[in-house]
Design a protein around this motif. Structure first.
Motif, PDB file in Angstrom:
ATOM      1  N   VAL A   1       0.282   6.126  -3.035  1.00  0.00           N
ATOM      2  CA  VAL A   1      -0.880   6.258  -2.157  1.00  0.00           C
ATOM      3  C   VAL A   1      -1.356   4.875  -1.708  1.00  0.00           C
ATOM      4  CG1 VAL A   1      -3.284   7.024  -2.042  1.00  0.00           C
ATOM      5  CG2 VAL A   1      -1.553   8.482  -3.108  1.00  0.00           C
ATOM      6  N   HIS A   2      -1.304   3.889  -2.613  1.00  0.00           N
ATOM      7  CA  HIS A   2      -1.674   2.521  -2.242  1.00  0.00           C
ATOM      8  C   HIS A   2      -0.755   2.004  -1.133  1.00  0.00           C
ATOM      9  CE1 HIS A   2      -3.061  -1.606  -2.590  1.00  0.00           C
ATOM     10  NE2 HIS A   2      -1.801  -1.994  -2.741  1.00  0.00           N
ATOM     11  N   ASN A   3       0.538   2.275  -1.239  1.00  0.00           N
ATOM     12  CA  ASN A   3       1.482   1.834  -0.210  1.00  0.00           C
ATOM     13  C   ASN A   3       1.223   2.527   1.127  1.00  0.00           C
ATOM     14  OD1 ASN A   3       3.146  -0.236  -1.117  1.00  0.00           O
ATOM     15  ND2 ASN A   3       4.442   1.151  -2.286  1.00  0.00           N
TER      16      ASN A   3
ATOM     17  N   ALA B   1      11.891   7.371   7.128  1.00  0.00           N
ATOM     18  CA  ALA B   1      12.852   6.385   6.631  1.00  0.00           C
ATOM     19  C   ALA B   1      12.150   5.228   5.928  1.00  0.00           C
ATOM     20  CB  ALA B   1      13.701   5.857   7.793  1.00  0.00           C
ATOM     21  N   HIS B   2      11.007   4.812   6.464  1.00  0.00           N
ATOM     22  CA  HIS B   2      10.267   3.710   5.849  1.00  0.00           C
ATOM     23  C   HIS B   2       9.741   4.108   4.475  1.00  0.00           C
ATOM     24  CE1 HIS B   2       6.647   0.777   5.872  1.00  0.00           C
ATOM     25  NE2 HIS B   2       7.714   0.180   5.378  1.00  0.00           N
ATOM     26  N   LEU B   3       9.222   5.322   4.360  1.00  0.00           N
ATOM     27  CA  LEU B   3       8.717   5.783   3.071  1.00  0.00           C
ATOM     28  C   LEU B   3       9.850   5.917   2.051  1.00  0.00           C
ATOM     29  CD1 LEU B   3       6.011   8.449   4.042  1.00  0.00           C
ATOM     30  CD2 LEU B   3       5.700   6.042   3.455  1.00  0.00           C
ATOM     31  N   MET B   4      11.019   6.288   2.502  1.00  0.00           N
ATOM     32  CA  MET B   4      12.179   6.340   1.606  1.00  0.00           C
ATOM     33  C   MET B   4      12.450   4.959   1.025  1.00  0.00           C
ATOM     34  SD  MET B   4      13.597   9.363   1.193  1.00  0.00           S
ATOM     35  CE  MET B   4      15.299   9.000   0.766  1.00  0.00           C
ATOM     36  N   LYS B   5      12.376   3.930   1.871  1.00  0.00           N
ATOM     37  CA  LYS B   5      12.599   2.549   1.402  1.00  0.00           C
ATOM     38  C   LYS B   5      11.516   2.118   0.415  1.00  0.00           C
ATOM     39  CE  LYS B   5      15.047   0.881   5.511  1.00  0.00           C
ATOM     40  NZ  LYS B   5      15.014  -0.082   6.673  1.00  0.00           N
ATOM     41  N   LEU B   6      10.320   2.679   0.572  1.00  0.00           N
ATOM     42  CA  LEU B   6       9.210   2.331  -0.320  1.00  0.00           C
ATOM     43  C   LEU B   6       9.251   3.116  -1.636  1.00  0.00           C
ATOM     44  CD1 LEU B   6       6.252   2.102   2.252  1.00  0.00           C
ATOM     45  CD2 LEU B   6       7.419   0.209   1.106  1.00  0.00           C
ATOM     46  N   GLY B   7      10.263   3.994  -1.793  1.00  0.00           N
ATOM     47  CA  GLY B   7      10.430   4.694  -3.070  1.00  0.00           C
ATOM     48  C   GLY B   7       9.787   6.063  -3.147  1.00  0.00           C
TER      49      GLY B   7
ATOM     50  N   ARG C   1      -6.762   6.513  -5.464  1.00  0.00           N
ATOM     51  CA  ARG C   1      -6.973   5.259  -4.732  1.00  0.00           C
ATOM     52  C   ARG C   1      -7.932   4.295  -5.403  1.00  0.00           C
ATOM     53  NH1 ARG C   1      -8.820   4.786   0.579  1.00  0.00           N
ATOM     54  NH2 ARG C   1      -9.893   6.795   0.627  1.00  0.00           N
ATOM     55  N   TRP C   2      -8.631   4.710  -6.436  1.00  0.00           N
ATOM     56  CA  TRP C   2      -9.592   3.824  -7.073  1.00  0.00           C
ATOM     57  C   TRP C   2      -8.874   2.780  -7.921  1.00  0.00           C
ATOM     58  CZ3 TRP C   2     -14.569   3.765  -5.713  1.00  0.00           C
ATOM     59  CH2 TRP C   2     -15.036   4.879  -4.990  1.00  0.00           C
TER      60      TRP C   2
ATOM     61  N   TYR D   1      -0.086   1.869   6.526  1.00  0.00           N
ATOM     62  CA  TYR D   1      -0.459   2.737   7.644  1.00  0.00           C
ATOM     63  C   TYR D   1      -1.962   2.929   7.828  1.00  0.00           C
ATOM     64  CZ  TYR D   1       4.496   3.918   7.594  1.00  0.00           C
ATOM     65  OH  TYR D   1       5.871   3.846   7.643  1.00  0.00           O
ATOM     66  N   GLY D   2      -2.771   2.432   6.900  1.00  0.00           N
ATOM     67  CA  GLY D   2      -4.212   2.609   7.019  1.00  0.00           C
ATOM     68  C   GLY D   2      -4.888   1.400   7.638  1.00  0.00           C
ATOM     69  N   PRO D   3      -6.017   1.579   8.308  1.00  0.00           N
ATOM     70  CA  PRO D   3      -6.744   0.451   8.918  1.00  0.00           C
ATOM     71  C   PRO D   3      -7.355  -0.463   7.857  1.00  0.00           C
ATOM     72  CG  PRO D   3      -8.024   2.469   9.089  1.00  0.00           C
ATOM     73  CD  PRO D   3      -6.700   2.866   8.541  1.00  0.00           C
ATOM     74  N   LEU D   4      -7.274  -1.767   8.087  1.00  0.00           N
ATOM     75  CA  LEU D   4      -7.867  -2.742   7.172  1.00  0.00           C
ATOM     76  C   LEU D   4      -9.385  -2.704   7.317  1.00  0.00           C
ATOM     77  CD1 LEU D   4      -7.581  -5.138   5.186  1.00  0.00           C
ATOM     78  CD2 LEU D   4      -7.403  -6.633   7.188  1.00  0.00           C
ATOM     79  N   ILE D   5     -10.077  -2.548   6.193  1.00  0.00           N
ATOM     80  CA  ILE D   5     -11.543  -2.500   6.198  1.00  0.00           C
ATOM     81  C   ILE D   5     -12.138  -3.845   5.806  1.00  0.00           C
ATOM     82  CG2 ILE D   5     -13.573  -1.368   5.226  1.00  0.00           C
ATOM     83  CD1 ILE D   5     -11.882   0.379   7.072  1.00  0.00           C
ATOM     84  N   GLY D   6     -11.535  -4.503   4.828  1.00  0.00           N
ATOM     85  CA  GLY D   6     -12.061  -5.792   4.390  1.00  0.00           C
ATOM     86  C   GLY D   6     -11.381  -6.251   3.118  1.00  0.00           C
TER      87      GLY D   6
END
Length: 409
Positions: A158-160, A193-199, A31-32, A165-170
Protein backbone atom coordinates in the motif's frame (compact mmCIF):
# COMPACT_ATOMS: atom_id res chain seq x y z
CA UNK A 1 -8.37 32.76 3.92
CA UNK A 2 -6.28 33.22 7.05
CA UNK A 3 -3.48 30.72 7.60
CA UNK A 4 -1.55 29.87 10.72
CA UNK A 5 1.20 27.42 11.64
CA UNK A 6 -0.13 23.96 12.50
CA UNK A 7 -0.25 23.23 16.21
CA UNK A 8 -0.99 20.19 18.30
CA UNK A 9 -4.54 20.03 19.61
CA UNK A 10 -6.07 17.61 22.05
CA UNK A 11 -9.37 15.81 22.27
CA UNK A 12 -10.59 14.27 25.54
CA UNK A 13 -10.64 10.55 24.71
CA UNK A 14 -9.57 7.90 27.19
CA UNK A 15 -7.51 4.84 26.29
CA UNK A 16 -10.50 2.63 27.04
CA UNK A 17 -12.46 4.47 24.34
CA UNK A 18 -9.63 4.60 21.80
CA UNK A 19 -6.18 3.02 21.81
CA UNK A 20 -4.40 4.14 18.62
CA UNK A 21 -1.42 1.87 19.21
CA UNK A 22 -3.73 -1.13 18.84
CA UNK A 23 -6.40 0.21 16.48
CA UNK A 24 -3.94 1.46 13.85
CA UNK A 25 -1.90 -1.77 13.84
CA UNK A 26 -4.50 -4.53 13.90
CA UNK A 27 -5.04 -4.99 10.16
CA UNK A 28 -7.84 -2.52 9.47
CA UNK A 29 -5.75 0.14 7.72
CA UNK A 30 -2.29 -0.36 6.22
CA UNK A 31 -1.01 3.20 5.78
CA UNK A 32 -0.25 4.41 9.30
CA UNK A 33 3.45 4.64 10.14
CA UNK A 34 5.58 5.91 13.00
CA UNK A 35 6.77 9.48 12.34
CA UNK A 36 8.36 9.84 15.79
CA UNK A 37 8.40 8.02 19.11
CA UNK A 38 4.78 7.26 20.04
CA UNK A 39 3.54 9.28 17.07
CA UNK A 40 1.52 7.91 14.14
CA UNK A 41 1.04 9.73 10.83
CA UNK A 42 -0.89 9.18 7.61
CA UNK A 43 -2.46 11.21 4.81
CA UNK A 44 -6.24 11.52 4.84
CA UNK A 45 -8.42 13.76 2.70
CA UNK A 46 -5.61 15.98 1.42
CA UNK A 47 -3.70 16.48 4.68
CA UNK A 48 -1.15 14.71 6.87
CA UNK A 49 -2.69 13.70 10.17
CA UNK A 50 -0.45 12.94 13.13
CA UNK A 51 -1.55 11.45 16.46
CA UNK A 52 -0.12 11.03 19.93
CA UNK A 53 -1.94 9.79 22.99
CA UNK A 54 -1.87 9.97 26.77
CA UNK A 55 -4.27 8.18 29.14
CA UNK A 56 -6.91 10.90 28.87
CA UNK A 57 -6.39 12.69 25.56
CA UNK A 58 -5.84 12.13 21.86
CA UNK A 59 -3.37 14.72 20.55
CA UNK A 60 -3.59 15.55 16.86
CA UNK A 61 -2.07 17.82 14.23
CA UNK A 62 -3.01 18.42 10.59
CA UNK A 63 -0.48 19.43 7.95
CA UNK A 64 -1.95 20.82 4.75
CA UNK A 65 0.08 21.30 1.55
CA UNK A 66 1.03 24.79 0.50
CA UNK A 67 0.44 25.93 -3.08
CA UNK A 68 4.00 24.91 -3.97
CA UNK A 69 5.53 22.12 -1.97
CA UNK A 70 8.97 22.88 -0.54
CA UNK A 71 11.97 20.60 -0.67
CA UNK A 72 12.14 18.27 2.32
CA UNK A 73 13.09 20.30 5.42
CA UNK A 74 16.21 19.21 7.33
CA UNK A 75 14.54 18.84 10.73
CA UNK A 76 12.08 16.27 12.00
CA UNK A 77 9.38 18.91 12.21
CA UNK A 78 7.21 20.11 9.33
CA UNK A 79 8.25 23.46 7.88
CA UNK A 80 6.04 26.50 8.50
CA UNK A 81 5.51 27.00 4.77
CA UNK A 82 3.69 23.67 4.47
CA UNK A 83 2.15 23.38 7.94
CA UNK A 84 -0.97 25.43 7.56
CA UNK A 85 -4.50 25.18 8.85
CA UNK A 86 -7.39 27.12 7.38
CA UNK A 87 -10.05 28.81 9.46
CA UNK A 88 -12.67 26.46 8.01
CA UNK A 89 -10.57 23.39 8.82
CA UNK A 90 -12.69 20.23 9.10
CA UNK A 91 -9.97 18.10 10.72
CA UNK A 92 -11.80 17.57 14.01
CA UNK A 93 -14.90 16.39 12.16
CA UNK A 94 -12.73 14.04 10.07
CA UNK A 95 -11.10 12.56 13.18
CA UNK A 96 -14.44 11.96 14.87
CA UNK A 97 -15.72 10.32 11.69
CA UNK A 98 -12.60 8.20 11.05
CA UNK A 99 -12.41 6.82 14.59
CA UNK A 100 -16.18 6.40 14.92
CA UNK A 101 -16.10 8.51 18.07
CA UNK A 102 -19.85 9.02 18.19
CA UNK A 103 -20.21 5.46 19.53
CA UNK A 104 -19.85 4.72 23.27
CA UNK A 105 -17.32 1.88 23.11
CA UNK A 106 -17.44 1.07 26.81
CA UNK A 107 -21.16 0.43 26.52
CA UNK A 108 -20.62 -1.81 23.50
CA UNK A 109 -17.99 -3.86 25.35
CA UNK A 110 -20.43 -4.34 28.24
CA UNK A 111 -23.15 -5.44 25.83
CA UNK A 112 -20.88 -7.96 24.07
CA UNK A 113 -19.48 -9.27 27.36
CA UNK A 114 -22.99 -9.83 28.73
CA UNK A 115 -23.88 -11.87 25.65
CA UNK A 116 -20.63 -13.84 25.36
CA UNK A 117 -18.50 -15.33 28.16
CA UNK A 118 -15.52 -15.72 25.81
CA UNK A 119 -15.60 -12.03 24.91
CA UNK A 120 -15.87 -11.17 28.60
CA UNK A 121 -12.75 -13.25 29.26
CA UNK A 122 -10.54 -11.92 26.47
CA UNK A 123 -11.64 -8.35 25.76
CA UNK A 124 -10.63 -6.54 29.00
CA UNK A 125 -6.97 -6.61 27.95
CA UNK A 126 -7.87 -5.06 24.60
CA UNK A 127 -10.04 -2.06 25.38
CA UNK A 128 -10.08 0.85 22.98
CA UNK A 129 -10.22 -1.14 19.71
CA UNK A 130 -12.39 1.02 17.47
CA UNK A 131 -13.78 0.22 14.04
CA UNK A 132 -12.26 2.68 11.57
CA UNK A 133 -14.49 4.34 8.99
CA UNK A 134 -12.19 4.37 6.00
CA UNK A 135 -12.80 5.50 2.44
CA UNK A 136 -14.37 2.64 0.49
CA UNK A 137 -11.86 2.80 -2.38
CA UNK A 138 -8.83 2.62 -0.07
CA UNK A 139 -10.38 -0.27 1.86
CA UNK A 140 -11.13 -2.11 -1.38
CA UNK A 141 -7.58 -1.89 -2.73
CA UNK A 142 -5.99 -2.55 0.66
CA UNK A 143 -7.92 -5.77 1.17
CA UNK A 144 -7.26 -6.95 -2.38
CA UNK A 145 -3.59 -6.69 -1.35
CA UNK A 146 -4.36 -8.72 1.79
CA UNK A 147 -4.98 -11.94 -0.14
CA UNK A 148 -2.57 -14.65 1.14
CA UNK A 149 -0.51 -11.98 2.84
CA UNK A 150 0.57 -10.62 6.24
CA UNK A 151 0.13 -7.15 7.71
CA UNK A 152 3.75 -6.06 7.26
CA UNK A 153 3.85 -6.98 3.58
CA UNK A 154 0.40 -5.52 2.86
CA UNK A 155 1.57 -2.24 4.41
CA UNK A 156 4.61 -2.24 2.13
CA UNK A 157 2.45 -2.75 -0.95
CA UNK A 158 0.00 0.00 0.00
CA UNK A 159 2.93 2.35 0.73
CA UNK A 160 4.31 1.66 -2.76
CA UNK A 161 0.92 2.38 -4.33
CA UNK A 162 0.82 5.78 -2.63
CA UNK A 163 4.47 6.54 -3.35
CA UNK A 164 4.20 5.82 -7.09
CA UNK A 165 0.61 6.81 -7.87
CA UNK A 166 -0.69 9.07 -5.09
CA UNK A 167 -0.40 12.89 -4.96
CA UNK A 168 2.36 14.28 -2.73
CA UNK A 169 0.86 16.11 0.25
CA UNK A 170 3.98 17.10 2.17
CA UNK A 171 6.86 16.00 4.34
CA UNK A 172 7.58 15.14 7.94
CA UNK A 173 11.30 15.60 8.20
CA UNK A 174 12.62 14.19 4.94
CA UNK A 175 9.88 11.59 4.62
CA UNK A 176 7.34 12.28 1.85
CA UNK A 177 3.69 11.59 2.53
CA UNK A 178 1.43 10.80 -0.43
CA UNK A 179 -2.34 10.52 -0.44
CA UNK A 180 -4.05 7.37 -1.65
CA UNK A 181 -4.18 7.04 -5.47
CA UNK A 182 -7.49 7.47 -7.28
CA UNK A 183 -9.04 4.79 -9.51
CA UNK A 184 -8.02 6.91 -12.52
CA UNK A 185 -4.37 6.78 -11.45
CA UNK A 186 -4.40 2.97 -11.30
CA UNK A 187 -6.48 2.35 -14.44
CA UNK A 188 -3.67 2.86 -16.98
CA UNK A 189 -2.56 -0.25 -18.94
CA UNK A 190 1.07 0.01 -17.79
CA UNK A 191 0.09 -0.14 -14.11
CA UNK A 192 -0.21 -3.94 -14.00
CA UNK A 193 3.33 -4.54 -15.30
CA UNK A 194 4.77 -1.89 -12.98
CA UNK A 195 3.06 -3.39 -9.94
CA UNK A 196 4.43 -6.80 -10.90
CA UNK A 197 7.94 -5.32 -10.81
CA UNK A 198 7.16 -3.86 -7.37
CA UNK A 199 6.37 -7.36 -6.05
CA UNK A 200 2.56 -7.37 -6.10
CA UNK A 201 2.39 -10.74 -7.88
CA UNK A 202 -1.06 -11.82 -9.07
CA UNK A 203 -2.61 -8.93 -7.11
CA UNK A 204 -1.24 -6.52 -9.75
CA UNK A 205 -3.83 -7.71 -12.28
CA UNK A 206 -6.62 -7.57 -9.72
CA UNK A 207 -5.79 -3.99 -8.72
CA UNK A 208 -5.54 -2.78 -12.31
CA UNK A 209 -8.74 -4.49 -13.50
CA UNK A 210 -10.71 -3.40 -10.44
CA UNK A 211 -9.47 0.18 -10.92
CA UNK A 212 -10.78 0.07 -14.52
CA UNK A 213 -14.17 -1.23 -13.37
CA UNK A 214 -14.51 1.38 -10.61
CA UNK A 215 -13.37 4.11 -13.01
CA UNK A 216 -16.09 3.08 -15.47
CA UNK A 217 -18.80 2.79 -12.80
CA UNK A 218 -17.60 5.86 -10.91
CA UNK A 219 -16.64 6.28 -7.28
CA UNK A 220 -20.22 7.35 -6.62
CA UNK A 221 -21.27 3.77 -7.40
CA UNK A 222 -18.85 2.33 -4.85
CA UNK A 223 -19.69 4.89 -2.17
CA UNK A 224 -23.37 4.35 -2.92
CA UNK A 225 -23.01 0.85 -1.47
CA UNK A 226 -22.36 2.42 1.95
CA UNK A 227 -24.68 1.96 4.90
CA UNK A 228 -26.87 5.09 4.72
CA UNK A 229 -26.57 5.39 8.50
CA UNK A 230 -22.75 5.51 8.13
CA UNK A 231 -22.07 7.39 4.87
CA UNK A 232 -18.70 8.63 3.57
CA UNK A 233 -17.08 11.62 5.26
CA UNK A 234 -18.86 14.85 4.43
CA UNK A 235 -22.21 13.19 3.67
CA UNK A 236 -25.04 13.49 6.17
CA UNK A 237 -26.36 10.15 7.47
CA UNK A 238 -29.91 9.17 6.62
CA UNK A 239 -32.17 9.08 9.71
CA UNK A 240 -33.15 5.52 10.58
CA UNK A 241 -36.84 6.29 10.07
CA UNK A 242 -36.24 7.40 6.48
CA UNK A 243 -34.17 4.41 5.35
CA UNK A 244 -35.55 2.81 2.22
CA UNK A 245 -33.06 -0.04 2.16
CA UNK A 246 -31.08 -0.83 5.26
CA UNK A 247 -30.31 -3.66 7.60
CA UNK A 248 -29.42 -7.04 6.19
CA UNK A 249 -30.79 -6.38 2.68
CA UNK A 250 -28.57 -3.34 2.14
CA UNK A 251 -25.56 -5.26 3.44
CA UNK A 252 -26.29 -8.26 1.20
CA UNK A 253 -26.59 -6.03 -1.87
CA UNK A 254 -23.26 -4.35 -1.14
CA UNK A 255 -21.59 -7.71 -0.49
CA UNK A 256 -22.86 -9.23 -3.75
CA UNK A 257 -21.96 -6.25 -5.93
CA UNK A 258 -18.40 -6.20 -4.60
CA UNK A 259 -17.98 -9.88 -5.56
CA UNK A 260 -18.17 -8.84 -9.22
CA UNK A 261 -14.82 -7.03 -8.88
CA UNK A 262 -11.50 -8.72 -9.64
CA UNK A 263 -9.70 -10.18 -6.64
CA UNK A 264 -12.75 -9.89 -4.38
CA UNK A 265 -14.02 -13.06 -2.69
CA UNK A 266 -16.38 -13.34 0.29
CA UNK A 267 -13.74 -12.43 2.89
CA UNK A 268 -12.42 -9.38 1.02
CA UNK A 269 -15.99 -8.27 0.29
CA UNK A 270 -16.89 -8.50 3.97
CA UNK A 271 -13.75 -6.58 4.99
CA UNK A 272 -14.69 -3.76 2.61
CA UNK A 273 -18.32 -3.81 3.80
CA UNK A 274 -17.21 -3.60 7.42
CA UNK A 275 -14.29 -1.17 7.25
CA UNK A 276 -15.08 0.87 4.15
CA UNK A 277 -18.86 0.89 3.75
CA UNK A 278 -20.07 1.04 7.35
CA UNK A 279 -21.91 -2.31 7.44
CA UNK A 280 -21.03 -3.21 11.01
CA UNK A 281 -22.93 -6.52 10.88
CA UNK A 282 -20.45 -7.78 8.29
CA UNK A 283 -18.23 -10.53 9.75
CA UNK A 284 -15.16 -11.45 7.64
CA UNK A 285 -14.28 -15.11 8.20
CA UNK A 286 -10.75 -16.16 7.29
CA UNK A 287 -8.51 -18.96 8.52
CA UNK A 288 -7.64 -17.00 11.65
CA UNK A 289 -11.27 -16.34 12.57
CA UNK A 290 -12.10 -19.96 11.73
CA UNK A 291 -9.51 -21.07 14.29
CA UNK A 292 -11.15 -18.84 16.91
CA UNK A 293 -14.56 -20.33 16.02
CA UNK A 294 -13.17 -23.85 16.42
CA UNK A 295 -11.30 -23.18 19.65
CA UNK A 296 -13.81 -21.00 21.50
CA UNK A 297 -17.23 -21.59 19.90
CA UNK A 298 -17.37 -25.36 19.23
CA UNK A 299 -17.21 -25.20 15.46
CA UNK A 300 -15.13 -27.74 13.55
CA UNK A 301 -17.26 -30.90 13.96
CA UNK A 302 -19.78 -32.65 11.76
CA UNK A 303 -20.89 -30.65 8.75
CA UNK A 304 -18.74 -27.70 9.88
CA UNK A 305 -15.44 -29.59 10.04
CA UNK A 306 -13.65 -27.33 7.53
CA UNK A 307 -13.89 -23.76 6.27
CA UNK A 308 -16.22 -24.08 3.30
CA UNK A 309 -18.71 -21.62 1.85
CA UNK A 310 -21.42 -23.09 4.06
CA UNK A 311 -19.22 -22.94 7.17
CA UNK A 312 -18.25 -19.35 6.36
CA UNK A 313 -21.92 -18.37 6.37
CA UNK A 314 -22.65 -20.41 9.50
CA UNK A 315 -19.83 -18.79 11.50
CA UNK A 316 -20.78 -15.27 10.38
CA UNK A 317 -24.47 -15.84 11.17
CA UNK A 318 -23.60 -17.29 14.57
CA UNK A 319 -21.58 -14.20 15.50
CA UNK A 320 -24.29 -11.88 14.18
CA UNK A 321 -26.85 -13.63 16.37
CA UNK A 322 -24.50 -13.60 19.38
CA UNK A 323 -23.29 -9.99 19.23
CA UNK A 324 -26.04 -8.15 17.37
CA UNK A 325 -25.87 -5.25 14.94
CA UNK A 326 -22.22 -4.40 15.67
CA UNK A 327 -21.06 -8.02 15.31
CA UNK A 328 -18.23 -7.09 12.93
CA UNK A 329 -16.79 -4.72 15.51
CA UNK A 330 -16.92 -7.33 18.28
CA UNK A 331 -15.33 -9.87 15.94
CA UNK A 332 -12.48 -7.43 15.26
CA UNK A 333 -11.79 -7.06 18.99
CA UNK A 334 -11.41 -10.83 19.37
CA UNK A 335 -9.36 -10.99 16.15
CA UNK A 336 -6.99 -8.37 17.56
CA UNK A 337 -6.81 -10.09 20.95
CA UNK A 338 -5.75 -13.28 19.18
CA UNK A 339 -2.99 -11.72 17.05
CA UNK A 340 0.44 -12.88 18.12
CA UNK A 341 1.75 -9.32 17.75
CA UNK A 342 -0.38 -8.21 20.68
CA UNK A 343 -0.81 -11.40 22.72
CA UNK A 344 2.93 -11.86 23.31
CA UNK A 345 3.26 -8.57 25.14
CA UNK A 346 0.50 -9.57 27.56
CA UNK A 347 2.06 -12.82 28.78
CA UNK A 348 3.11 -12.67 32.41
CA UNK A 349 4.92 -15.18 34.57
CA UNK A 350 1.68 -16.25 36.18
CA UNK A 351 0.18 -17.02 32.77
CA UNK A 352 2.99 -19.36 31.66
CA UNK A 353 2.05 -23.00 32.01
CA UNK A 354 4.61 -25.54 33.06
CA UNK A 355 3.61 -27.98 30.34
CA UNK A 356 6.07 -28.06 27.45
CA UNK A 357 4.45 -26.65 24.34
CA UNK A 358 5.99 -25.91 20.97
CA UNK A 359 4.42 -23.05 19.06
CA UNK A 360 4.29 -23.41 15.31
CA UNK A 361 3.81 -20.28 13.18
CA UNK A 362 2.81 -20.64 9.58
CA UNK A 363 1.43 -18.43 6.79
CA UNK A 364 -2.31 -17.88 6.92
CA UNK A 365 -3.26 -18.49 3.29
CA UNK A 366 -6.48 -16.51 3.37
CA UNK A 367 -5.87 -13.88 6.02
CA UNK A 368 -3.91 -10.69 6.65
CA UNK A 369 -2.52 -12.08 9.88
CA UNK A 370 -0.54 -15.05 11.16
CA UNK A 371 -2.21 -18.33 12.06
CA UNK A 372 -0.80 -19.81 15.25
CA UNK A 373 -1.54 -23.26 16.61
CA UNK A 374 -0.30 -25.05 19.71
CA UNK A 375 1.15 -28.50 19.08
CA UNK A 376 0.72 -31.14 21.76
CA UNK A 377 3.95 -32.38 23.35
CA UNK A 378 3.47 -35.95 22.22
CA UNK A 379 3.24 -34.92 18.55
CA UNK A 380 6.04 -32.38 18.38
CA UNK A 381 8.68 -34.86 17.14
CA UNK A 382 6.71 -35.46 13.98
CA UNK A 383 6.63 -31.76 13.03
CA UNK A 384 8.71 -30.83 10.00
CA UNK A 385 10.34 -27.39 9.84
CA UNK A 386 8.63 -25.25 7.20
CA UNK A 387 10.48 -24.76 3.94
CA UNK A 388 11.75 -21.36 2.81
CA UNK A 389 8.78 -21.00 0.47
CA UNK A 390 6.37 -21.73 3.33
CA UNK A 391 8.02 -19.04 5.44
CA UNK A 392 7.93 -16.40 2.71
CA UNK A 393 6.52 -13.09 3.95
CA UNK A 394 6.22 -14.30 7.52
CA UNK A 395 8.32 -13.19 10.45
CA UNK A 396 9.13 -16.35 12.36
CA UNK A 397 10.01 -15.56 15.95
CA UNK A 398 11.97 -17.78 18.29
CA UNK A 399 9.66 -20.26 19.93
CA UNK A 400 9.14 -19.96 23.66
CA UNK A 401 9.28 -23.23 25.53
CA UNK A 402 8.27 -23.53 29.17
CA UNK A 403 9.86 -26.02 31.48
CA UNK A 404 8.04 -29.30 31.93
CA UNK A 405 7.62 -30.99 35.24
CA UNK A 406 9.91 -33.90 35.79
CA UNK A 407 8.20 -37.09 36.67
CA UNK A 408 9.37 -38.88 39.77
CA UNK A 409 10.74 -42.29 39.19
Amino acid sequence: MALRAAEWHKLPVSLTELCINTTLRCGQSFRWRKSAEDEWSCTLHGRILSFRQDPDHLHYRAIFPSSTLPTPPPSNLPSASQSVVSDDDDTLALIKHYFNLGVDLGQLYEQWAAADANFKKRAPKFTGVRMLRQDAWEALVGFICSSNNNISRISGMVHNLCLHYGPLIGYIGKEPYHDFPTPDALAHPQVEAHLMKLGFGYRAKYIYKTAVMVQEKGLAWLEGLSNPECPPFGVEPTPAGELLEGGREGYRRAHEELLALHGVGPKVSDCVCLMGLGWSESVPVDTHVWQIAQRDYRFGKGKHSSLTTATYTAVANYFRKLWGKEAGWAHSVLFTADLKTFSERLVTKTEVKEEKVTVKTEPDRSSNALATTAIKPETRKRIKRPSVSEQQGVEVKAEVVTRSKRRKA
